[in-house]
Design a protein around this motif. Sequence first.
Motif, PDB file in Angstrom:
ATOM      1  N   ILE A   1      35.799  48.472  39.050  1.00 32.59           N
ATOM      2  CA  ILE A   1      37.175  48.900  38.787  1.00 32.59           C
ATOM      3  C   ILE A   1      38.054  47.700  38.456  1.00 32.59           C
ATOM      4  O   ILE A   1      38.819  47.727  37.476  1.00 32.59           O
ATOM      5  N   LEU A   2      37.964  46.633  39.231  1.00 28.06           N
ATOM      6  CA  LEU A   2      38.764  45.429  38.968  1.00 28.06           C
ATOM      7  C   LEU A   2      38.467  44.864  37.583  1.00 28.06           C
ATOM      8  O   LEU A   2      39.379  44.481  36.838  1.00 28.06           O
ATOM      9  N   SER A   3      37.190  44.816  37.229  1.00 32.92           N
ATOM     10  CA  SER A   3      36.773  44.260  35.943  1.00 32.92           C
ATOM     11  C   SER A   3      37.242  45.119  34.775  1.00 32.92           C
ATOM     12  O   SER A   3      37.842  44.619  33.827  1.00 32.92           O
ATOM     13  N   LYS A   4      36.990  46.404  34.842  1.00 34.67           N
ATOM     14  CA  LYS A   4      37.324  47.285  33.715  1.00 34.67           C
ATOM     15  C   LYS A   4      38.828  47.528  33.569  1.00 34.67           C
ATOM     16  O   LYS A   4      39.330  47.620  32.457  1.00 34.67           O
ATOM     17  N   GLU A   5      39.526  47.635  34.676  1.00 32.85           N
ATOM     18  CA  GLU A   5      40.951  47.938  34.626  1.00 32.85           C
ATOM     19  C   GLU A   5      41.807  46.712  34.293  1.00 32.85           C
ATOM     20  O   GLU A   5      42.782  46.816  33.566  1.00 32.85           O
ATOM     21  N   ARG A   6      41.472  45.556  34.865  1.00 34.01           N
ATOM     22  CA  ARG A   6      42.331  44.374  34.735  1.00 34.01           C
ATOM     23  C   ARG A   6      41.576  43.084  34.401  1.00 34.01           C
ATOM     24  O   ARG A   6      42.152  42.010  34.477  1.00 34.01           O
ATOM     25  N   ASP A   7      40.297  43.190  34.065  1.00 31.19           N
ATOM     26  CA  ASP A   7      39.479  42.010  33.753  1.00 31.19           C
ATOM     27  C   ASP A   7      39.586  40.968  34.874  1.00 31.19           C
ATOM     28  O   ASP A   7      39.775  39.780  34.635  1.00 31.19           O
ATOM     29  N   LEU A   8      39.465  41.452  36.114  1.00 28.65           N
ATOM     30  CA  LEU A   8      39.583  40.597  37.300  1.00 28.65           C
ATOM     31  C   LEU A   8      38.235  40.397  37.970  1.00 28.65           C
ATOM     32  O   LEU A   8      37.446  41.335  38.070  1.00 28.65           O
ATOM     33  N   ALA A   9      38.006  39.189  38.425  1.00 27.99           N
ATOM     34  CA  ALA A   9      36.856  38.874  39.271  1.00 27.99           C
ATOM     35  C   ALA A   9      37.388  38.017  40.415  1.00 27.99           C
ATOM     36  O   ALA A   9      38.051  37.007  40.180  1.00 27.99           O
ATOM     37  N   ILE A  10      37.105  38.426  41.634  1.00 24.99           N
ATOM     38  CA  ILE A  10      37.597  37.712  42.813  1.00 24.99           C
ATOM     39  C   ILE A  10      36.619  36.591  43.144  1.00 24.99           C
ATOM     40  O   ILE A  10      35.423  36.819  43.270  1.00 24.99           O
ATOM     41  N   SER A  11      37.151  35.379  43.299  1.00 24.27           N
ATOM     42  CA  SER A  11      36.277  34.224  43.524  1.00 24.27           C
ATOM     43  C   SER A  11      35.875  34.052  44.994  1.00 24.27           C
ATOM     44  O   SER A  11      34.861  33.430  45.280  1.00 24.27           O
ATOM     45  N   SER A  12      36.641  34.596  45.907  1.00 24.13           N
ATOM     46  CA  SER A  12      36.337  34.447  47.328  1.00 24.13           C
ATOM     47  C   SER A  12      35.120  35.285  47.717  1.00 24.13           C
ATOM     48  O   SER A  12      34.840  36.326  47.115  1.00 24.13           O
ATOM     49  N   ARG A  13      34.421  34.837  48.737  1.00 25.49           N
ATOM     50  CA  ARG A  13      33.232  35.542  49.220  1.00 25.49           C
ATOM     51  C   ARG A  13      33.628  36.796  49.996  1.00 25.49           C
ATOM     52  O   ARG A  13      34.436  36.735  50.925  1.00 25.49           O
ATOM     53  N   PRO A  14      33.046  37.954  49.632  1.00 24.78           N
ATOM     54  CA  PRO A  14      33.316  39.170  50.402  1.00 24.78           C
ATOM     55  C   PRO A  14      32.599  39.111  51.747  1.00 24.78           C
ATOM     56  O   PRO A  14      31.421  38.755  51.812  1.00 24.78           O
TER      57      PRO A  14
END
Length: 154
Positions: free
Chosen positions: A61-74
């Motif tokens: 969802i983050l990628s497709k909606e806003r081209d976002l990738a979170i760098s912190s470790r989940p």
Amino acid sequence: MPYTVDFENVATTGLESSPVADALAGLRANEARYYRNKYDHVFTVSPAGEAPEVLDWVNRILSKERDLAISSRPLEVTSFEVDGLRMAYVFYESGLSINVMYGIEDGKKRAVGFKLSQGMEVPEELASRFKFARQKSKLAGEIRGSFFVIKGEY
């Protein structure tokens, strides 16, 4: 192993590697209290590696909606349904919490929310794209939050 979040005796269980572990535990407990009080739902989290499908769904969802990738470790994830909503949470080592609220029926509310634990900086990938409002919490101190509406189908 799943962990039931206790909002009366806040613990850093599963979050110990975070530099803001106490604040992140308070944020997680704040969410647990909300779902218990509003929906009588017991908030249970699992290590992110034990539920990769939850993390994958949120990341897609983050990628497709806003081209976002979170760098912190989940660190931890949870997914559940309440009142016609599919909910998913990811708690990150940095102190970031992301939640997805996805109305199961067409036309229902669908959004992604970001919450920042007290003491953490706004992540670089979010800083220029979102404005964060502040709210006070007895469990989490000051929480900064933002969100966006989901437009696609997931």
